[in-house]
Design an enzyme around this catalytic site. Structure first.
Site, PDB file in Angstrom:
ATOM      1  N   CYS A   8       0.862  -1.187   0.000  1.00 12.11           N
ATOM      2  CA  CYS A   8       0.000   0.000   0.000  1.00 12.11           C
ATOM      3  C   CYS A   8       0.893   1.230   0.000  1.00 12.11           C
ATOM      4  CB  CYS A   8      -0.979  -0.020   1.178  1.00 12.11           C
ATOM      5  SG  CYS A   8      -0.226   0.024   2.813  1.00 12.11           S
ATOM      6  N   ASN A  11       2.323   1.475   4.246  1.00 16.75           N
ATOM      7  CA  ASN A  11       2.676   0.206   4.914  1.00 16.75           C
ATOM      8  C   ASN A  11       2.422   0.290   6.419  1.00 16.75           C
ATOM      9  OD1 ASN A  11       5.606  -1.919   5.494  1.00 16.75           O
ATOM     10  ND2 ASN A  11       3.519  -2.559   5.091  1.00 16.75           N
ATOM     11  N   CYS A  13      -1.342   0.866   7.386  1.00 16.06           N
ATOM     12  CA  CYS A  13      -2.782   0.589   7.576  1.00 16.06           C
ATOM     13  C   CYS A  13      -3.231  -0.660   6.829  1.00 16.06           C
ATOM     14  CB  CYS A  13      -3.622   1.789   7.126  1.00 16.06           C
ATOM     15  SG  CYS A  13      -3.355   3.274   8.118  1.00 16.06           S
ATOM     16  N   ARG A  14      -3.278  -0.607   5.483  1.00 14.11           N
ATOM     17  CA  ARG A  14      -3.892  -1.692   4.713  1.00 14.11           C
ATOM     18  C   ARG A  14      -2.987  -2.895   4.518  1.00 14.11           C
ATOM     19  NH1 ARG A  14      -5.357   2.186  -0.155  1.00 14.11           N
ATOM     20  NH2 ARG A  14      -3.382   3.012   0.650  1.00 14.11           N
ATOM     21  N   SER A  15      -1.759  -2.685   4.015  1.00 16.80           N
ATOM     22  CA  SER A  15      -0.938  -3.865   3.697  1.00 16.80           C
ATOM     23  C   SER A  15      -0.515  -4.655   4.942  1.00 16.80           C
ATOM     24  CB  SER A  15       0.268  -3.508   2.813  1.00 16.80           C
ATOM     25  OG  SER A  15       1.121  -2.571   3.426  1.00 16.80           O
ATOM     26  N   ASP A 122      -8.304   3.970   1.405  1.00 22.35           N
ATOM     27  CA  ASP A 122      -7.274   4.259   2.398  1.00 22.35           C
ATOM     28  C   ASP A 122      -7.961   4.733   3.675  1.00 22.35           C
ATOM     29  OD1 ASP A 122      -5.197   5.193   3.919  1.00 22.35           O
ATOM     30  OD2 ASP A 122      -4.237   6.276   2.280  1.00 22.35           O
TER      31      ASP A 122
HETATM   32  P1  4NP Z   1      -1.784   2.842   4.106  1.00 19.74           P
HETATM   33  O1  4NP Z   1      -2.372   4.213   4.674  1.00 19.74           O
HETATM   34  O2  4NP Z   1      -1.268   3.157   2.713  1.00 19.74           O
HETATM   35  O3  4NP Z   1      -2.960   1.942   4.060  1.00 19.74           O
HETATM   36  O4  4NP Z   1      -0.703   2.400   5.047  1.00 19.74           O
HETATM   37  C1  4NP Z   1      -1.598   5.381   4.764  1.00 19.74           C
HETATM   38  C2  4NP Z   1      -0.825   5.586   5.863  1.00 19.74           C
HETATM   39  C3  4NP Z   1      -0.081   6.736   5.986  1.00 19.74           C
HETATM   40  C4  4NP Z   1      -0.126   7.697   4.987  1.00 19.74           C
HETATM   41  C5  4NP Z   1      -0.915   7.472   3.866  1.00 19.74           C
HETATM   42  C6  4NP Z   1      -1.640   6.314   3.755  1.00 19.74           C
HETATM   43  N1  4NP Z   1       0.607   8.895   5.127  1.00 19.74           N
HETATM   44  O5  4NP Z   1       0.491   9.761   4.239  1.00 19.74           O
HETATM   45  O6  4NP Z   1       1.352   9.061   6.098  1.00 19.74           O
END
Ligand code: 4NP
Length: 148
Positions: A8, A11, A13-15, A122
C-alpha cells in the site's frame, strides 16, 4: 516456497492487515508473506494503532511487523505482488523493468471483482474505515489462500 508481497502507500494501515490476514489463513509451511509501502513516511515504524486494534479484535497479532519501503528487488523476490489501489499499482509498475515484473502485480480486490480494479479505500483519515477494510481484505485473502 510461494512468496506473496502486500503493498500500500504507507505500509501502516492496509498492507499490514493484508499480511496478517493472509498469514492467519496459511498456517502450513511453504509460504512467505510480507508487506511494504510505496512511500517512505513511516519506515521502521509499527503498523497504525487502529490496524493493530482491528486485527486484534479478529484474533490476529500484527505487532511484529515493521514498515519498509517497496524496492525494485522485490519484483524478483516475490511471486505475487498485491497492491491495494490504482495509485499503488502505478507507483509499483513505475519501477518494473520486465514483462515478468508487470505480470506479478495484481489489484487485491480483483480476486473478488475480476478486472474491475476496485480500490481498497485508504482508511488513514477515516477512523471508522478499518473494520470495512478488514472485511474486504479478509474476503480477498480467503480467495488468495485457496489458490496459491
Ligand atoms: P496505508 O495508509 O497506505 O494503508 O498504510 C496510509 C498511511 C499513511 C499515509 C498514507 C496512507 N501517510 O500519508 O502518512
Amino acid at each position: 516456497m510461494t512468496r506473496v508481497l502486500m503493498v500500500c502507500l504507507g505500509n501502516i494501515c492496509r498492507s499490514p492487515l493484508a499480511e496478517g490476514i493472509l498469514k492467519s489463513k496459511l498456517t502450513g509451511e511453504g509460504y512467505f508473506i510480507d508487506s511494504a509501502g510505496t512511500g517512505r513516511y513511516h519506515i521502521g515504524g509499527l503498523p497504525d494503532a487502529r490496524s493493530i486494534a482491528v486485527a486484534q479484535k479478529h484474533g490476529i497479532d500484527i505487532t511484529d511487523q515493521r514498515c519498509r519501503q517497496f524496492k525494485k528487488a522485490d519484483f524478483d523476490r516475490y511471486d505475487y505482488i498485491y497492491v491495494m489501489d490504482n495509485s499503488n499499482r502505478r507507483d509499483v509498475l513505475s519501477l518494473a523493468e520486465t514483462e515478468a515484473h508487470h505480470q506479478k502485480v495484481r489489484m487485491i480486490l480483483n480476486e473478488l471483482f475480476p478486472n474491475e480494479n476496485v480500490d481498497v479505500p485508504d482508511p488513514y483519515y477515516n477512523d471508522n474505515g478499518f473494520e470495512q477494510v478488514f472485511q474486504m481484505l479478509d474476503q480477498a485473502c480467503e480467495v488468495i489462500a485457496k489458490k496459491i
